[in-house]
Every structure is written in C-alpha cells, then in structure tokens.
Enzyme design. Structure first.
Site, PDB file in Angstrom:
ATOM      1  N   LYS A 291     -39.609  63.128 -11.776  1.00 30.12           N
ATOM      2  CA  LYS A 291     -39.850  62.324 -10.577  1.00 30.12           C
ATOM      3  C   LYS A 291     -40.956  62.962  -9.743  1.00 30.12           C
ATOM      4  CE  LYS A 291     -35.958  64.623  -8.271  1.00 30.12           C
ATOM      5  NZ  LYS A 291     -34.549  64.433  -7.852  1.00 30.12           N
TER       6      LYS A 291
ATOM      7  N   TYR B 188     -57.400  77.770  15.199  1.00 25.67           N
ATOM      8  CA  TYR B 188     -56.879  76.902  16.260  1.00 25.67           C
ATOM      9  C   TYR B 188     -55.732  77.581  17.014  1.00 25.67           C
ATOM     10  CZ  TYR B 188     -59.425  72.936  14.301  1.00 25.67           C
ATOM     11  OH  TYR B 188     -60.403  72.088  13.861  1.00 25.67           O
TER      12      TYR B 188
HETATM   13  C1  LIG Z   1     -33.880  65.372  -8.691  1.00 22.77           C
HETATM   14  C2  LIG Z   1     -32.619  65.208  -9.444  1.00 22.77           C
HETATM   15  C3  LIG Z   1     -32.220  66.167 -10.387  1.00 22.77           C
HETATM   16  C4  LIG Z   1     -32.983  67.461 -10.604  1.00 22.77           C
HETATM   17  O1  LIG Z   1     -32.679  68.366  -9.573  1.00 22.77           O
HETATM   18  P1  LIG Z   1     -33.238  69.877  -9.595  1.00 22.77           P
HETATM   19  O2  LIG Z   1     -32.568  70.532  -8.457  1.00 22.77           O
HETATM   20  O3  LIG Z   1     -34.705  69.779  -9.402  1.00 22.77           O
HETATM   21  O4  LIG Z   1     -32.879  70.429 -10.915  1.00 22.77           O
HETATM   22  C5  LIG Z   1     -31.091  65.924 -11.113  1.00 22.77           C
HETATM   23  N1  LIG Z   1     -30.343  64.803 -10.907  1.00 22.77           N
HETATM   24  C6  LIG Z   1     -30.681  63.872  -9.998  1.00 22.77           C
HETATM   25  C7  LIG Z   1     -29.831  62.686  -9.809  1.00 22.77           C
HETATM   26  C8  LIG Z   1     -31.822  64.050  -9.225  1.00 22.77           C
HETATM   27  O5  LIG Z   1     -32.175  63.123  -8.326  1.00 22.77           O
END
Ligand SMILES: *Cc1c(COP(=O)(O)O)cnc(C)c1O
Length: 368
Positions: A35, A259
């Site tokens: 993702k 800044y």
């Molecule tokens: C993002 C996600 C994961 C992976 O999580 P990590 O902490 O990056 O391993 C697994 N399951 C679901 C449903 C997620 O949304």
C-alpha cells in the site's frame, strides 16, 4: 544536472527481508503489503522485490488494477475492501480479493451480480476498533457472505493493535487472538492474522500466532514496528535517501542559521546546506540533533528544516565541501533512528517521500 537528492531503492534488500519474514513464519503464506506506493518505494519496485511473496496486499483499487497490468498474476488483496458498488465488478474482472469489514460492503456484494467468483477476507474487530465485525457479530456476517453465490473462499482476518508490545497494558496481542478464536469458532476458512509486529513475535509466541497467512509491511522495507532494531531482527534498509552539500557557511559564535534563527552557534562552526527539505518529505519538525551522515561521518541537523534545504553541523567533517555526499536515512543510518529523533515512525518517513525526489535502483552499500 538534476538536483542531487535521490531515493535509492535496494530491491535486493526487499528480497532479503521477505526471506526474513519467511523464516519468522515458516508455515504461513505471505501477503507482502505494498500500500501507499509500496511504502514510498514505488509499486513496480515493490512488485520486483516481493516477486516471491504469495500475494500482494494494498489499499488503493487503482493500484490493484495496475498490478495486474504490470503482470502480477498471483493473488492481490484490498485491505480495506471496496468503497463503492461499482468496485465489485472490478474485483471479478481483475481477480482481486477483497476485505469485507462492514455491513455496507456485504450489501454491495449482495446487490451486484458477480459474473466470476471472488475470494473475500472477512475482518473481525478484536479490539483495535477501526474496521471489522465484533466477535459476536462475526458468524452472522460470515453466514450472510456465504449465502452470496459469487463468493468462493472466505478467509478469516483480524489486525493487531499492539503487536510490537507483548505486555501492552490496554490490549495484549494474546487477548486479541483469544477474541478472534472465540468469534471464528466453527467457521470454515483460512486465517490471516499478523502484521510485521506479529510476524516478528512468532519466535516468542509461536503456536499462539500460527495462521495460514501473514501480512507484513514495514519489516519488508527494513523498518520495525517497535521493539528491537531492524538490525537486531536481521532486516536490511530498502531505501537510502541521499543528497549533497550545496553550500557551506562559517558561523561565528552568536550567529544563527535558517528561518526563525532557532539554532545559535556557541562557538565558530561550519554549517553545510543540504539539498533536501520538507517538500521532499523530510520531516519539518526534526529537531537539532537529528542524525545525518556527511562523507561517511555522523553529524547532526542544526536549525529549522526549510522547504528545499536543511542545514547540518560540519564541525566533525572539516574537509566537507560543496558536492560532499549526505545520507538522510538508509544505508548506514537506520530510518527508525531518524524517525525517533524526529518524533515519528519510519513508516511515515518512507511514505512521505515526495514525487519530485528522483528514484533509482541500487544495491545496498554501492551508492555513494
Ligand atoms: C498496513 C497493514 C498491514 C501491514 O502492517 P505493518 O505494520 O506495516 O507490517 C497488515 N495488515 C493490514 C490490514 C494493514 O492495513
């Protein structure tokens, strides 16, 4: 010449980290989570790095379709499921699995004729209270899905809130597993439990976390959800964000930089200007003292991060010059360490790398 800021993606490290996940959870099939543009690494490179995974899981429907276009033939899973009734056709057309977490999604599936069977992952809310059916609503949701003719396999799925902290005072992972078992009792289907935190706990919790599928994300990118460091878990960095010094200033005692003049020198010191700022995804709130590497030597951020630049203390690197190599994170500087210093997590840093940052592929230890 393009601006010197680059994100080098180490596809070989992605392969290595996937292998680490296999070793942690040898009996489970692996959804490699891609993702958010493969946690900022790019979907194509994610697909390459995790070619040996059993499936790819993500959130974005357009990128799920894109994975098919790119030639991914193994399973694809939408972790939040569908967002609109018109997405149902897309699942069938591209053979994409979908999480089902609410009654509205069940209705979308009921009302749409599926011309090809699809597999779904029914999500149970075991205490995280984000998505899913409560344990005592779960069997009814399952039965309703089972009654839809176009639905083939139903995988039973939950998500852990505190997989990185076994003794969490509010919600322990073993308590979530207990609720899951209760809600899923007697239901037929594969089980999908662990994120990276859960995968990395398998050595401690073993059978307790046994499941048909695991869903690691961050560990595949060389970050950890907490607990031990990536190095201690045998994980390698998959992204090195690197740039160069583009200017040098000699501060006198009492001079300030950037800044807000938030940093003030207490003695004469050289300061290097690095081509990387918050518009590139570097966190603006990173304080003085956040680590960076210049010409192989560790030093720190000084002054405020601005949109396109940041400034670093060159006192430990007297030979630094315009063109000196700077590592912001990755090879030699764990992203979790930078994230800690900046009050955030490695996940956020990876995902925030901006589109204007040049992405290239390269093996670990061979860039700069
Ligand atoms: C993002 C996600 C994961 C992976 O999580 P990590 O902490 O990056 O391993 C697994 N399951 C679901 C449903 C997620 O949304």
């Amino acid at each position: 010449m393009p601006r010197p800021l680059t994100a080098t993606i180490h596809v070989d490290s992605m392969q290595h980290n996937l292998q680490r996940a296999r070793i942690c959870a040898p009996a489970s099939k692996i959804w490699a989570v891609v993702k958010a543009n493969a946690y900022g690494h790019g979907l194509e490179l994610g697909m390459q790095g995790f070619a040996l995974a059993d499936g790819l899981a993500l959130i974005e429907t357009d990128n799920a379709v894109r994975l098919r276009a790119l030639g991914w033939i193994k399973p694809i899973l939408l972790l939040e499921g569908i967002f609109d009734p018109t997405d149902v056709a897309l699942l069938a057309e591209h053979n994409i699995d979908s999480a089902v977490h609410c009654i509205e999604q069940i209705k979308m599936l009921e009302y749409t004729q599926l011309y090809r069977p699809i597999d779904v992952h029914l999500k149970m809310n075991t205490g995280m209270n984000r998505l899913g059916f409560l344990p005592d609503e779960y069997a009814a949701a399952y039965a309703r899905l089972r009654a839809i003719p176009g639905i083939r396999h139903i995988t039973l799925m939950t998500h852990f809130a505190n997989a990185d902290e076994l003794e969490h005072p509010r919600l322990k992972i073993v308590e979530q597993v207990r609720r899951f078992r209760l809600g899923a009792a007697g239901l037929l289907g594969e089980r999908s439990l662990s994120n990276s935190g859960g995968v990395l706990q398998q050595s401690v919790l073993g059978d307790e976390l046994a499941s048909d599928w695991v869903r690691p994300g961050i560990m595949l990118y060389g970050g950890t959800p907490g607990g031990k460091t990536a190095h201690e878990f045998g994980l390698r960095p998959t992204m090195t964000l690197a740039s160069e010094i583009i200017g040098i200033q000699q501060l006198q005692s009492g001079d300030s930089v950037g800044y807000g003049s938030s940093f003030q020198a207490t003695a004469p010191m050289p300061v290097g200007v690095v081509a990387c700022g918050y518009a590139d995804g570097y966190p603006r709130h990173a304080p003085h003292g956040t680590p960076v590497i210049v010409d192989g030597v560790r030093t720190t951020l000084v002054g405020r991060v601005s949109m396109d630049m940041m400034t670093v203390d060159l006192s430990p690197i007297p030979n630094a010059r315009v063109g000196s190599k700077v590592t912001l994170w990755g090879d030699g500087l764990p992203i979790d360490e930078v994230a800690n210093a900046a009050g955030t997590i490695g996940y956020e840093l990876m995902c925030a790398v901006a589109p204007r940052v040049r992405v290239q592929e390269g093996r670990l230890g061979t860039n700069g």
